[in-house]
Design a protein around this motif. Structure first.
Motif, PDB file in Angstrom:
ATOM      1  N   SER A 135     -44.438  52.674  58.789  1.00  0.00           N
ATOM      2  CA  SER A 135     -45.138  51.849  57.795  1.00  0.00           C
ATOM      3  C   SER A 135     -44.353  51.773  56.487  1.00  0.00           C
ATOM      4  O   SER A 135     -44.221  50.696  55.886  1.00  0.00           O
ATOM      5  N   ALA A 136     -43.818  52.917  56.052  1.00  0.00           N
ATOM      6  CA  ALA A 136     -43.058  52.922  54.801  1.00  0.00           C
ATOM      7  C   ALA A 136     -41.764  52.125  54.935  1.00  0.00           C
ATOM      8  O   ALA A 136     -41.364  51.411  54.002  1.00  0.00           O
ATOM      9  N   VAL A 137     -41.096  52.225  56.082  1.00  0.00           N
ATOM     10  CA  VAL A 137     -39.856  51.470  56.286  1.00  0.00           C
ATOM     11  C   VAL A 137     -40.136  49.970  56.332  1.00  0.00           C
ATOM     12  O   VAL A 137     -39.373  49.162  55.774  1.00  0.00           O
ATOM     13  N   VAL A 138     -41.231  49.581  56.985  1.00  0.00           N
ATOM     14  CA  VAL A 138     -41.601  48.160  57.008  1.00  0.00           C
ATOM     15  C   VAL A 138     -41.873  47.660  55.598  1.00  0.00           C
ATOM     16  O   VAL A 138     -41.469  46.538  55.223  1.00  0.00           O
ATOM     17  N   LEU A 139     -42.556  48.480  54.789  1.00  0.00           N
ATOM     18  CA  LEU A 139     -42.809  48.105  53.400  1.00  0.00           C
ATOM     19  C   LEU A 139     -41.501  47.947  52.627  1.00  0.00           C
ATOM     20  O   LEU A 139     -41.335  47.005  51.838  1.00  0.00           O
ATOM     21  N   LEU A 140     -40.547  48.858  52.861  1.00  0.00           N
ATOM     22  CA  LEU A 140     -39.253  48.772  52.185  1.00  0.00           C
ATOM     23  C   LEU A 140     -38.489  47.511  52.609  1.00  0.00           C
ATOM     24  O   LEU A 140     -37.921  46.799  51.768  1.00  0.00           O
ATOM     25  N   LEU A 141     -38.453  47.241  53.910  1.00  0.00           N
ATOM     26  CA  LEU A 141     -37.752  46.047  54.395  1.00  0.00           C
ATOM     27  C   LEU A 141     -38.415  44.762  53.890  1.00  0.00           C
ATOM     28  O   LEU A 141     -37.720  43.786  53.566  1.00  0.00           O
ATOM     29  N   LEU A 142     -39.743  44.769  53.806  1.00  0.00           N
ATOM     30  CA  LEU A 142     -40.442  43.603  53.292  1.00  0.00           C
ATOM     31  C   LEU A 142     -40.090  43.365  51.823  1.00  0.00           C
ATOM     32  O   LEU A 142     -39.861  42.214  51.404  1.00  0.00           O
ATOM     33  N   SER A 143     -40.029  44.460  51.048  1.00  0.00           N
ATOM     34  CA  SER A 143     -39.644  44.323  49.635  1.00  0.00           C
ATOM     35  C   SER A 143     -38.207  43.834  49.514  1.00  0.00           C
ATOM     36  O   SER A 143     -37.898  42.971  48.671  1.00  0.00           O
ATOM     37  N   LEU A 144     -37.326  44.347  50.355  1.00  0.00           N
ATOM     38  CA  LEU A 144     -35.921  43.936  50.314  1.00  0.00           C
ATOM     39  C   LEU A 144     -35.764  42.463  50.694  1.00  0.00           C
ATOM     40  O   LEU A 144     -35.026  41.716  50.033  1.00  0.00           O
ATOM     41  N   TYR A 145     -36.472  42.034  51.730  1.00  0.00           N
ATOM     42  CA  TYR A 145     -36.365  40.642  52.169  1.00  0.00           C
ATOM     43  C   TYR A 145     -36.938  39.687  51.115  1.00  0.00           C
ATOM     44  O   TYR A 145     -36.341  38.646  50.805  1.00  0.00           O
ATOM     45  N   THR A 146     -38.073  40.049  50.546  1.00  0.00           N
ATOM     46  CA  THR A 146     -38.692  39.195  49.524  1.00  0.00           C
ATOM     47  C   THR A 146     -37.785  39.051  48.302  1.00  0.00           C
ATOM     48  O   THR A 146     -37.580  37.948  47.775  1.00  0.00           O
ATOM     49  N   ALA A 147     -37.223  40.181  47.845  1.00  0.00           N
ATOM     50  CA  ALA A 147     -36.335  40.126  46.685  1.00  0.00           C
ATOM     51  C   ALA A 147     -35.068  39.332  47.006  1.00  0.00           C
ATOM     52  O   ALA A 147     -34.533  38.619  46.131  1.00  0.00           O
ATOM     53  N   SER A 148     -34.573  39.417  48.232  1.00  0.00           N
ATOM     54  CA  SER A 148     -33.371  38.662  48.605  1.00  0.00           C
ATOM     55  C   SER A 148     -33.631  37.163  48.583  1.00  0.00           C
ATOM     56  O   SER A 148     -32.792  36.371  48.108  1.00  0.00           O
ATOM     57  N   VAL A 149     -34.787  36.754  49.100  1.00  0.00           N
ATOM     58  CA  VAL A 149     -35.133  35.333  49.089  1.00  0.00           C
ATOM     59  C   VAL A 149     -35.286  34.830  47.655  1.00  0.00           C
ATOM     60  O   VAL A 149     -34.772  33.752  47.291  1.00  0.00           O
ATOM     61  N   ILE A 150     -35.969  35.620  46.820  1.00  0.00           N
ATOM     62  CA  ILE A 150     -36.145  35.213  45.424  1.00  0.00           C
ATOM     63  C   ILE A 150     -34.806  35.155  44.701  1.00  0.00           C
ATOM     64  O   ILE A 150     -34.518  34.216  43.930  1.00  0.00           O
ATOM     65  N   GLY A 151     -33.950  36.154  44.940  1.00  0.00           N
ATOM     66  CA  GLY A 151     -32.637  36.150  44.299  1.00  0.00           C
ATOM     67  C   GLY A 151     -31.787  34.979  44.742  1.00  0.00           C
ATOM     68  O   GLY A 151     -31.062  34.382  43.921  1.00  0.00           O
ATOM     69  N   GLU A 152     -31.853  34.629  46.030  1.00  0.00           N
ATOM     70  CA  GLU A 152     -31.085  33.480  46.507  1.00  0.00           C
ATOM     71  C   GLU A 152     -31.559  32.192  45.858  1.00  0.00           C
ATOM     72  O   GLU A 152     -30.753  31.318  45.499  1.00  0.00           O
ATOM     73  N   GLN A 153     -32.863  32.062  45.676  1.00  0.00           N
ATOM     74  CA  GLN A 153     -33.410  30.863  45.061  1.00  0.00           C
ATOM     75  C   GLN A 153     -33.081  30.784  43.569  1.00  0.00           C
ATOM     76  O   GLN A 153     -32.857  29.695  43.037  1.00  0.00           O
ATOM     77  N   LEU A 154     -33.034  31.925  42.891  1.00  0.00           N
ATOM     78  CA  LEU A 154     -32.818  31.930  41.449  1.00  0.00           C
ATOM     79  C   LEU A 154     -31.337  31.880  41.060  1.00  0.00           C
ATOM     80  O   LEU A 154     -30.964  31.233  40.073  1.00  0.00           O
ATOM     81  N   PHE A 155     -30.489  32.571  41.806  1.00  0.00           N
ATOM     82  CA  PHE A 155     -29.122  32.791  41.331  1.00  0.00           C
ATOM     83  C   PHE A 155     -28.049  32.276  42.299  1.00  0.00           C
ATOM     84  O   PHE A 155     -26.878  32.677  42.158  1.00  0.00           O
ATOM     85  N   HIS A 156     -28.411  31.424  43.252  1.00  0.00           N
ATOM     86  CA  HIS A 156     -27.375  30.989  44.199  1.00  0.00           C
ATOM     87  C   HIS A 156     -26.329  30.099  43.522  1.00  0.00           C
ATOM     88  O   HIS A 156     -25.169  30.056  43.940  1.00  0.00           O
ATOM     89  N   GLU A 157     -26.685  29.398  42.463  1.00  0.00           N
ATOM     90  CA  GLU A 157     -25.723  28.581  41.738  1.00  0.00           C
ATOM     91  C   GLU A 157     -25.026  29.384  40.642  1.00  0.00           C
ATOM     92  O   GLU A 157     -23.869  29.133  40.320  1.00  0.00           O
ATOM     93  N   VAL A 158     -25.756  30.356  40.078  1.00  0.00           N
ATOM     94  CA  VAL A 158     -25.192  31.158  38.992  1.00  0.00           C
ATOM     95  C   VAL A 158     -24.148  32.149  39.520  1.00  0.00           C
ATOM     96  O   VAL A 158     -23.068  32.311  38.941  1.00  0.00           O
ATOM     97  N   ALA A 159     -24.476  32.822  40.632  1.00  0.00           N
ATOM     98  CA  ALA A 159     -23.577  33.831  41.195  1.00  0.00           C
ATOM     99  C   ALA A 159     -23.499  33.648  42.710  1.00  0.00           C
ATOM    100  O   ALA A 159     -24.115  34.401  43.472  1.00  0.00           O
ATOM    101  N   PRO A 160     -22.804  32.635  43.183  1.00  0.00           N
ATOM    102  CA  PRO A 160     -22.699  32.414  44.624  1.00  0.00           C
ATOM    103  C   PRO A 160     -22.005  33.561  45.353  1.00  0.00           C
ATOM    104  O   PRO A 160     -22.182  33.733  46.561  1.00  0.00           O
ATOM    105  N   ARG A 161     -21.220  34.350  44.629  1.00  0.00           N
ATOM    106  CA  ARG A 161     -20.564  35.506  45.260  1.00  0.00           C
ATOM    107  C   ARG A 161     -21.585  36.521  45.753  1.00  0.00           C
ATOM    108  O   ARG A 161     -21.367  37.183  46.771  1.00  0.00           O
ATOM    109  N   TYR A 162     -22.676  36.642  45.037  1.00  0.00           N
ATOM    110  CA  TYR A 162     -23.709  37.622  45.395  1.00  0.00           C
ATOM    111  C   TYR A 162     -24.925  36.983  46.066  1.00  0.00           C
ATOM    112  O   TYR A 162     -25.563  37.631  46.905  1.00  0.00           O
ATOM    113  N   PHE A 163     -25.268  35.775  45.699  1.00  0.00           N
ATOM    114  CA  PHE A 163     -26.496  35.143  46.184  1.00  0.00           C
ATOM    115  C   PHE A 163     -26.225  33.745  46.758  1.00  0.00           C
ATOM    116  O   PHE A 163     -27.068  32.873  46.688  1.00  0.00           O
ATOM    117  N   GLY A 164     -25.033  33.525  47.324  1.00  0.00           N
ATOM    118  CA  GLY A 164     -24.709  32.203  47.844  1.00  0.00           C
ATOM    119  C   GLY A 164     -25.564  31.802  49.019  1.00  0.00           C
ATOM    120  O   GLY A 164     -25.918  30.630  49.190  1.00  0.00           O
TER     121      GLY A 164
END
Length: 309
Positions: A137-166
């Protein structure tokens, strides 16, 4: 003094601390030899020595497994740790050739036998397996947080920092790097050069994952280890109570047998007792404790005769 006695002596020897320490020493020697063999210079120069050591250690492991099976019988196969040892040693017995050289790597797995031999390490691994439901349960919660933050980061910073969020893949790797709290300031500074408020995103992610979710994982593991230790202590207490109960019952049984023997001897003791002759008469004993002889006249009778005269 037959086969059961010999088997009991063998069981005491196999379960003794000296035998266990000897097995640990052989496993440590095996690990040292395998580590030295990784040096190509030493392996080429002392190939025969390494081969002899490897065969000798493998022979020791095989003899140990055979002795444990002979001592414990079917109970040997009921313990998962015994199956672990059996599989590790069995894989080392598989003949390896150049076409299947991957099988030679199984020799390095023999070092893992320390987990099954050392009680402390075995307890830790057992606690980890016991914690798997809570960890899931804790690992699923961690992966869910990681996936959500990755999607948000890609949407926010894919043009600003394509090296990290392309794309989503790069964003996942970047957020995993931030999760480890290693090198994330460099990522944050590169993004903040164009987005000054990006620190809010990174700080929030680190607080949620590194401080809350990871500590939750640690708490689940610690709780499982405490439960494992308490279970082991309870088992030891039960074994001690069983030994004490057995000792008390043996003493009670011995006392009961003694009482039964004494009760069986009472009729014989009563028959062997001499007959009672009764209490002595006043004529035989005077108040002073003097016992008159047959020809002696009592003093009271003599006084009566003198008064009559």
């Amino acid at each position: 003094m037959g086969l059961p006695f010999q088997r009991e002596r063998l069981r005491v020897f196999v379960d003794s601390p000296v035998f266990q320490r000897a097995v640990i020493a052989v496993i440590a020697l095996n690990g040292l030899a395998l580590g030295l063999e990784t040096s190509h210079e030493l392996a080429d120069r002392h190939a025969t020595v390494f081969l002899v050591i490897d065969r000798a250690i493998l022979a020791v492991f095989v003899v140990e497994i055979i002795l444990r099976i002979a001592v414990h019988g079917k109970a040997f196969f009921r313990d998962p740790w015994n199956w672990f040892d059996l599989v590790i040693v069995g894989m080392a017995l598989v003949p390896a050739s150049e076409s299947v050289s991957i099988l030679r790597l199984f020799r390095f797995l023999r070092v893992l036998r320390l987990i099954s031999v050392v009680p402390g390490m075995r307890r830790v691994v057992s606690a980890l397996f016991a914690a798997l439901p809570g960890l899931a349960s804790a690992v699923v919660l961690l992966l869910l947080s990681l996936y959500t933050a990755s999607v948000i980061g890609e949407q926010l910073f894919h043009e600003v920092a394509p090296r990290y969020f392309g794309d989503l893949g790069r964003s996942l790797f970047t957020m995993f790097t931030v999760l480890t709290v290693e090198g994330w300031p460099q990522v944050a500074e590169d993004v903040m050069t164009k987005e000054p408020l990006a620190w809010i995103f990174f700080a929030t992610f680190i607080v949620i994952t590194a401080f809350f979710v990871l500590n939750l994982l640690i708490g689940v593991i610690v709780s499982a280890m405490e439960a494992e230790v308490n279970a082991q202590r309870w088992k030891e207490d039960q074994e001690l109570e069983l030994e004490q109960h057995t000792a008390v019952m043996n003493e009670i049984r011995a006392l009961s047998e003694k009482v039964d023997r004494l009760a069986a001897q009472l009729p014989a003791l009563a028959d062997a007792r001499p007959p009672d002759t009764g209490a002595p008469s006043d004529a035989e004993h005077c108040s002073c404790g003097h016992q008159p002889t047959r020809g002696e006249v009592p003093q009271a009778e003599a006084d009566g005769r003198r008064q009559g005269e």
